[in-house]
Scaffold this active site. Structure first.
Site: not given
Length: 267
Positions: A171-173, A176
């Protein structure tokens, strides 16, 4: 394995300040890359406005910059609150009368896990802070640059995780990677006005966030160092150096780019 970079440029003086005469707004400026950027930008001649949620840490960094001869102010700012972001940008104008450049550095992370084990609430939190927050910040910054300096530059802090898949931080990727797209769209939209928008994609960097991940997944820093051609992690100032250059007039013909600052990991 030694995690310490071979060089630390925090005290290296600039022959000519990259950001001399500019007013800079920095989110997430209380620690890590943001604090390093605040110190570096001031050293490079900018008047800086530091923004973050942690007022005590903001005050400490601001006082450090002033003690070193720089010009700095700070404002509490929560990227999850659009009114808070706009108020911090307006504080920059109230204090310095203009805005030339901005570094949207602030971000959050959630515990590493495969996609099917990421809580929906964590996904929503990442969206709010890591994508919606920069969206709101850019909107306020563009309006401020347009109304005062007329032309300027913005750098968004993305991640090497936006350029390669990461099953531990899906989810972070994703947020970003979406930020990279937003950066490109903004570059196209505001380039005709003389407002450049770029992103940097740091690799392994020795910040509190990285150390937290290493505590959760022991050895992850060493693993990434092994995968990095330079065989080490970055000092936060090394990431800040890339942001400073992209914000400076020396990068005047660069917009819409996402620059890896990763020791060659993405090569």
């Amino acid at each position: 394995m030694n995690h310490t970079p071979t060089t630390d440029t925090t005290t290296t003086p600039a022959a000519v300040g990259l950001l001399a005469g500019k007013v800079a707004f920095i989110t997430g400026a209380s620690r890590g890359i943001g604090a390093a950027a605040a110190r570096l930008f001031a050293q490079e001649g900018a008047q800086v406005l530091l923004a973050a949620r942690t007022t005590d840490q903001l005050k400490a960094v601001t006082e450090d910059i002033r003690a070193a001869g720089g010009t700095a102010e700070y404002a509490a700012c929560d990227l999850a609150d659009g009114a808070s972001i706009r108020a911090a940008v307006h504080h920059t104008l109230d204090r310095y009368g203009r805005l030339d450049v901005a570094f949207n550095n602030a971000a959050t992370i959630v515990p590493p896990a495969p996609m099917d084990r990421v809580a929906e609430a964590d996904l929503d939190h990442l969206y709010t802070v890591n994508l919606k927050g920069p969206w709101l910040a850019m909107t306020a910054e563009i309006a401020a640059i347009r109304a005062t300096a007329g032309t300027g530059a913005i750098v968004n802090n993305s991640s090497i995780g936006s350029l390669i898949g990461n099953p531990a931080l899906p989810a972070y990727g994703a947020m970003k990677r979406a930020l990279n797209s937003l950066t490109e769209s903004a570059a196209i939209s505001y380039g005709p006005e003389g407002i450049r928008v770029n992103a940097i994609a740091p690799g392994t960097t020795l910040t509190d966030m990285m150390y937290m991940w290493d505590q959760h997944s022991p050895g992850i820093i060493d693993q990434y160092n092994t995968r990095t051609p330079l065989r080490r992690a970055a000092h936060p100032t090394e990431i800040a150096q890339a942001a400073a250059w992209l914000l400076s007039d020396r990068a005047s013909y660069i917009t819409g780019a996402t620059l890896p600052v990763d020791g060659g990991m993405h090569t």
